[in-house]
Design a protein around this motif. Structure first.
Motif, PDB file in Angstrom:
ATOM      1  N   ALA A  71       0.843  -1.194   0.000  1.00 39.51           N
ATOM      2  CA  ALA A  71       0.000   0.000   0.000  1.00 39.51           C
ATOM      3  C   ALA A  71       0.882   1.249   0.000  1.00 39.51           C
ATOM      4  CB  ALA A  71      -0.915  -0.001   1.216  1.00 39.51           C
ATOM      5  N   ILE A  72       0.368   2.282  -0.665  1.00 39.31           N
ATOM      6  CA  ILE A  72       1.107   3.542  -0.776  1.00 39.31           C
ATOM      7  C   ILE A  72       0.389   4.592   0.064  1.00 39.31           C
ATOM      8  CG2 ILE A  72       1.923   5.325  -2.370  1.00 39.31           C
ATOM      9  CD1 ILE A  72       3.250   2.555  -2.749  1.00 39.31           C
ATOM     10  N   GLY A  73       1.140   5.237   0.934  1.00 40.62           N
ATOM     11  CA  GLY A  73       0.582   6.289   1.781  1.00 40.62           C
ATOM     12  C   GLY A  73       0.815   7.664   1.169  1.00 40.62           C
ATOM     13  N   PHE A 119     -12.505   4.585   6.595  1.00 42.59           N
ATOM     14  CA  PHE A 119     -12.456   4.082   5.213  1.00 42.59           C
ATOM     15  C   PHE A 119     -11.389   4.868   4.445  1.00 42.59           C
ATOM     16  CE2 PHE A 119     -15.721   7.336   5.733  1.00 42.59           C
ATOM     17  CZ  PHE A 119     -15.299   8.304   4.823  1.00 42.59           C
ATOM     18  N   GLU A 120     -10.791   4.207   3.456  1.00 38.02           N
ATOM     19  CA  GLU A 120      -9.907   4.862   2.488  1.00 38.02           C
ATOM     20  C   GLU A 120     -10.162   4.197   1.135  1.00 38.02           C
ATOM     21  OE1 GLU A 120      -5.760   4.826   3.532  1.00 38.02           O
ATOM     22  OE2 GLU A 120      -6.051   5.996   5.361  1.00 38.02           O
ATOM     23  N   GLY A 121     -10.945   4.823   0.279  1.00 39.04           N
ATOM     24  CA  GLY A 121     -11.206   4.272  -1.050  1.00 39.04           C
ATOM     25  C   GLY A 121      -9.976   4.399  -1.935  1.00 39.04           C
ATOM     26  N   GLU A 122      -9.627   3.304  -2.621  1.00 39.14           N
ATOM     27  CA  GLU A 122      -8.384   3.328  -3.414  1.00 39.14           C
ATOM     28  C   GLU A 122      -8.508   2.485  -4.690  1.00 39.14           C
ATOM     29  OE1 GLU A 122      -4.764   2.911  -1.217  1.00 39.14           O
ATOM     30  OE2 GLU A 122      -5.633   3.863   0.577  1.00 39.14           O
ATOM     31  N   LEU A 123      -7.797   2.921  -5.704  1.00 38.00           N
ATOM     32  CA  LEU A 123      -7.591   2.109  -6.900  1.00 38.00           C
ATOM     33  C   LEU A 123      -6.527   1.053  -6.591  1.00 38.00           C
ATOM     34  CD1 LEU A 123      -7.748   1.543 -10.003  1.00 38.00           C
ATOM     35  CD2 LEU A 123      -5.978   3.299 -10.258  1.00 38.00           C
ATOM     36  N   ASN A 150     -10.632  -0.960  -0.287  1.00 33.48           N
ATOM     37  CA  ASN A 150     -10.843  -0.077   0.853  1.00 33.48           C
ATOM     38  C   ASN A 150      -9.698  -0.362   1.820  1.00 33.48           C
ATOM     39  OD1 ASN A 150     -11.754   1.410   3.028  1.00 33.48           O
ATOM     40  ND2 ASN A 150     -13.892   0.776   2.780  1.00 33.48           N
ATOM     41  N   ASP A 151      -8.794   0.608   1.947  1.00 36.36           N
ATOM     42  CA  ASP A 151      -7.628   0.462   2.834  1.00 36.36           C
ATOM     43  C   ASP A 151      -8.065   0.839   4.246  1.00 36.36           C
ATOM     44  OD1 ASP A 151      -5.142   0.384   4.043  1.00 36.36           O
ATOM     45  OD2 ASP A 151      -4.450   2.267   3.152  1.00 36.36           O
ATOM     46  N   VAL A 152      -8.842  -0.045   4.852  1.00 34.04           N
ATOM     47  CA  VAL A 152      -9.428   0.240   6.168  1.00 34.04           C
ATOM     48  C   VAL A 152      -8.302   0.433   7.187  1.00 34.04           C
ATOM     49  CG1 VAL A 152     -10.993  -0.604   7.958  1.00 34.04           C
ATOM     50  CG2 VAL A 152     -11.470  -1.105   5.546  1.00 34.04           C
ATOM     51  N   ALA A 167      -2.540  -1.180  12.690  1.00 33.68           N
ATOM     52  CA  ALA A 167      -3.617  -0.267  12.280  1.00 33.68           C
ATOM     53  C   ALA A 167      -4.210  -0.623  10.926  1.00 33.68           C
ATOM     54  CB  ALA A 167      -3.088   1.168  12.236  1.00 33.68           C
ATOM     55  N   LYS A 168      -3.400  -1.231  10.072  1.00 26.65           N
ATOM     56  CA  LYS A 168      -3.835  -1.532   8.702  1.00 26.65           C
ATOM     57  C   LYS A 168      -4.013  -3.026   8.463  1.00 26.65           C
ATOM     58  CE  LYS A 168      -2.927   2.684   6.663  1.00 26.65           C
ATOM     59  NZ  LYS A 168      -3.820   3.400   5.722  1.00 26.65           N
ATOM     60  N   GLY A 169      -3.716  -3.846   9.497  1.00 24.43           N
ATOM     61  CA  GLY A 169      -3.559  -5.269   9.222  1.00 24.43           C
ATOM     62  C   GLY A 169      -4.603  -6.202   9.780  1.00 24.43           C
ATOM     63  N   GLY A 238      -3.127   4.532  -2.941  1.00 21.40           N
ATOM     64  CA  GLY A 238      -3.315   5.709  -2.100  1.00 21.40           C
ATOM     65  C   GLY A 238      -4.737   6.225  -2.185  1.00 21.40           C
ATOM     66  N   THR A 239      -5.121   7.000  -1.174  1.00 20.59           N
ATOM     67  CA  THR A 239      -6.508   7.468  -1.086  1.00 20.59           C
ATOM     68  C   THR A 239      -6.581   8.980  -1.280  1.00 20.59           C
ATOM     69  OG1 THR A 239      -8.554   7.175   0.189  1.00 20.59           O
ATOM     70  CG2 THR A 239      -6.636   7.919   1.427  1.00 20.59           C
ATOM     71  N   PRO A 240      -7.641   9.457  -1.943  1.00 17.18           N
ATOM     72  CA  PRO A 240      -7.862  10.904  -2.015  1.00 17.18           C
ATOM     73  C   PRO A 240      -8.281  11.454  -0.645  1.00 17.18           C
ATOM     74  CG  PRO A 240      -9.232   9.712  -3.618  1.00 17.18           C
ATOM     75  CD  PRO A 240      -8.681   8.707  -2.660  1.00 17.18           C
TER      76      PRO A 240
HETATM   77 MG    MG Z   1      -4.423   4.111   2.128  1.00 15.90          MG
END
Ligand code: MG
Length: 269
Positions: A71-73, A119-123, A150-152, A167-169, A238-240
């Motif tokens: 994942a890219i932050g 939520f973090e919507g991502e391509l 969704n990078d929850v 936090a992400k896992g 990454g998320t907008p």
């Molecule tokens: Mg993200």
């Protein structure tokens, strides 16, 4: 081609979803899935003489990453700003375990350790072949297709921990789907594709892939200069801006033009 993975109650199968999507990215009511022999990532697309109505199946995560989700932050400046962070000079990467992956319609389980799950919507980019040190100009050769993620994120734990692993896992923190679109021109994302997140029907994120700081070829080159990528590995781009909290009972939808909509509900564990 839209490649999905599904079950009718028996062993999961891969399939090709036929028909068109409407303006909201939803398939036609009578959409049909043609089943495939094996995993198209490894054996190519081999159609079986077996069709199912979409309404008769349950869609599953369209890919099971064999090794990792990278994942890219902070890949959108407006999101970095809302986090009070600088834009990174190089892509900032972290890993989500493949056990965090779940499918469309699967619950996002609210962990007891957190009180602020976002939520973090991502391509998402699905890698199609084993590769390392991929040059930018060859990067699109290693792409199998694109899906939605969704990078929850447990935001409170992300702030508390130096590493993002917790936090992400958590299990269910990486919904993917509803299918993999293999036919998109990668240039489209540089030109601009809309990405939106709705929470209980309200728009929360309304971004565009043209605002990525590092484009997809640059991300593949950067990541593969560090680690070998395997077929089925997934890159979250990454998320907008507009990320925010979800609570048990909420429904979150991430939509990307030309791909579709990924819908999940939050559940108490
Ligand atoms: Mg993200």
């Amino acid at each position: 081609m839209r490649i999905c993975r599904f079950t009718t109650g028996e062993d999961p199968l891969y399939g090709v979803l036929t028909g068109e999507l409407d303006e909201f990215g939803q398939p036609e009511e009578d959409a049909v899935i043609v089943a495939l022999a094996g995993d198209p990532l490894y054996v190519g697309v081999k159609l079986l003489d077996q069709e199912h109505k979409l309404e008769d199946v349950r869609l599953l995560a369209p890919v099971l990453p064999r090794s990792k989700v990278v994942a890219i932050g902070r890949n959108y400046a407006a999101h970095a700003a809302e986090m009070g962070a600088e834009v990174p000079e190089e892509p900032m990467m972290f890993l989500k375990p493949n056990t965090s992956v779940s499918g469309p319609g699967d619950p996002i389980f609210y962990p007891r350790q957190s009180e602020n799950v976002h939520f973090e919507g991502e391509l998402a980019v699905v890698i199609g072949r084993i590769c390392r040190d991929v040059p930018v100009e060859k990067a699109t050769d290693v792409i199998h297709g694109y899906t939605i993620a969704n990078d929850v994120t447990a935001r409170d734990l992300q702030k508390k921990d130096v590493q993002f692993a917790r936090a992400k896992g958590f299990d269910s923190f990486c919904p993917l789907g509803p299918w993999i679109e293999t036919d998109l021109d990668p240039q489209a994302f540089i030109d601009g594709v809309r990405i939106q997140t709705h929470l209980n029907g309200d728009v929360k994120q309304d971004g565009n892939t043209r605002d990525m700081i590092f484009d997809i070829p640059s991300l593949i080159a950067h990541i593969s200069s560090v680690m070998t990528l395997l077929p089925g590995d997934v890159i979250l781009t990454g998320t907008p801006d507009g990320v925010g909290p979800m609570d048990p009972g909420d429904e979150v939808e991430v939509s990307i033009a030309g791909i579709g909509t990924l819908t999940n509900k939050v559940a108490q564990r």
